[in-house]
Design a protein around this motif. Structure first.
Motif, short mmCIF file in Angstrom:
data_model
loop_
_atom_site.label_atom_id
_atom_site.label_comp_id
_atom_site.label_asym_id
_atom_site.label_seq_id
_atom_site.Cartn_x
_atom_site.Cartn_y
_atom_site.Cartn_z
N ALA A 25 8.79 0.29 8.16
CA ALA A 25 9.39 -0.92 8.38
C ALA A 25 8.68 -2.11 8.31
CB ALA A 25 9.87 -1.03 10.10
N ALA A 26 7.16 -1.78 8.57
CA ALA A 26 6.28 -3.05 8.09
C ALA A 26 6.03 -3.16 6.60
CB ALA A 26 4.87 -2.56 8.66
N GLY A 27 6.74 -2.57 5.89
CA GLY A 27 6.73 -2.78 4.32
C GLY A 27 5.92 -1.90 3.34
N PHE A 28 5.08 -0.88 4.15
CA PHE A 28 4.22 0.14 3.25
C PHE A 28 5.43 1.26 2.69
CE2 PHE A 28 1.42 -1.49 6.89
CZ PHE A 28 0.35 -1.85 5.98
N GLU A 29 4.94 1.51 1.59
CA GLU A 29 5.59 2.63 0.69
C GLU A 29 5.03 3.98 1.45
OE1 GLU A 29 5.77 4.69 -3.61
OE2 GLU A 29 5.23 2.72 -3.23
N VAL A 30 5.83 4.81 2.07
CA VAL A 30 5.34 6.14 2.71
C VAL A 30 6.01 7.36 1.89
CG1 VAL A 30 5.36 7.23 4.92
CG2 VAL A 30 5.32 4.78 4.88
N ILE A 31 4.97 8.18 1.79
CA ILE A 31 5.38 9.44 1.04
C ILE A 31 5.13 10.47 1.96
CG2 ILE A 31 4.70 11.25 -0.82
CD1 ILE A 31 3.73 7.51 -1.20
N ALA A 90 0.88 -1.24 0.06
CA ALA A 90 0.14 -0.08 0.03
C ALA A 90 0.84 1.32 0.07
CB ALA A 90 -0.96 0.09 1.09
N LYS A 91 0.37 2.42 -0.51
CA LYS A 91 0.95 3.55 -0.51
C LYS A 91 0.36 4.46 0.48
CE LYS A 91 2.25 3.75 -5.39
NZ LYS A 91 2.33 4.46 -6.68
N ILE A 92 1.01 5.08 1.23
CA ILE A 92 0.69 5.92 2.34
C ILE A 92 1.13 7.25 2.45
CG2 ILE A 92 0.29 5.90 4.90
CD1 ILE A 92 0.78 3.13 5.25
N VAL A 93 0.24 8.33 2.15
CA VAL A 93 0.64 9.62 2.30
C VAL A 93 0.64 10.19 3.74
CG1 VAL A 93 0.30 12.17 1.77
CG2 VAL A 93 0.29 10.32 -0.05
N LEU A 94 1.74 10.80 4.28
CA LEU A 94 1.57 11.15 5.65
C LEU A 94 2.12 12.89 5.62
CD1 LEU A 94 3.45 8.80 7.84
CD2 LEU A 94 1.08 9.02 7.91
#
Length: 230
Positions: A124-130, A99-103
């Motif tokens: 660390a859990a493997g999500f793609e963070v923007i 999943a892609k996550i925007v923060l």
């Protein structure tokens, strides 16, 4: 010549670590972060529990006008640098659902320690963070969410005066016709689960660790309902 190593207790390491953050001493914070790893302290607990406790003291000192913005920023910077040392040692189960996550921290707010902790745990859990950073213009949340076709939008606020920005962003998502395409998670000191529900957010995790489990669960449900992509 052999180097003589003076043994320190776990309690001493924790105390020195917190003291370094409160004093805004980056060098000492990094030193005691390294020491905590060498004696087997839990990296995640060092960040979220003891780092969090130190920043709570800093926040209280700021509220009581014992320190000012420069000292708060020094403390935050000390913790941020310590986190970089501790981050590789965080143990967490990785996600099987990409999943892609925007923060980002909403406009008008510069307090990003909580957001940074969530970013570390989700990454660390493997999500793609923007990561959009702090003091993010509300429209930018919408623009980037659409641009990257995000699965999750996470917003943080530490000041009650900036919290209404979260509701505005959710309303803007509805106006753009994409609210049902993403999960919205909110957080920050003054943000309660009740308030999060009242503005139409999907969740308000109690801490960075809880954010991982909640995000996994909500993303799985979203993709079952929406499909893998927009």
């Amino acid at each position: 010549m052999y180097e003589v190593r003076i043994m320190v207790t776990k309690e001493e390491v924790i105390s020195k670590f917190k003291e370094a953050i409160i004093n805004g001493d980056e060098e000492e914070a990094v030193k005691w972060a390294k020491e905590s790893i060498s004696i087997g302290l839990d990296a995640y607990e060092m960040i979220t529990k003891y780092g969090g406790e130190a920043m709570e003291i800093v926040s209280k000192m700021y509220e009581e006008k014992k320190i000012f913005v420069p000292e708060v920023l020094l403390a935050a910077n000390a913790l941020t640098n310590a986190i970089e040392i501790l981050k590789p040692y965080i143990k967490i189960e990785t996600t099987k659902v990409p999943a892609k996550i925007v923060l980002g921290v909403v406009e008008g707010d510069i307090h990003d320690i909580g957001k940074n902790l969530v970013k570390i745990m989700l990454s660390a859990a493997g999500f793609e963070v923007i990561d959009l950073g702090r003091d993010v213009p509300l429209q930018k949340f919408i623009e980037v969410t659409k641009e990257v076709k995000a699965d999750v939008l996470g917003m943080s606020a530490l000041m009650s005066t900036t919290m209404p920005g979260m509701k505005k962003v959710i309303d803007m998502l509805k106006e753009a016709g994409i609210r049902d395409k993403i999960v919205v998670i909110v957080g920050g000191g003054p943000v309660t689960p009740e308030w999060a529900q009242s503005i139409g957010a999907d969740a308000r995790p109690k801490d960075a660790s809880a954010a991982v489990g909640i995000t996994k669960e909500l993303v799985e449900k979203l993709k079952q309902k929406r499909g893998e992509s927009w």
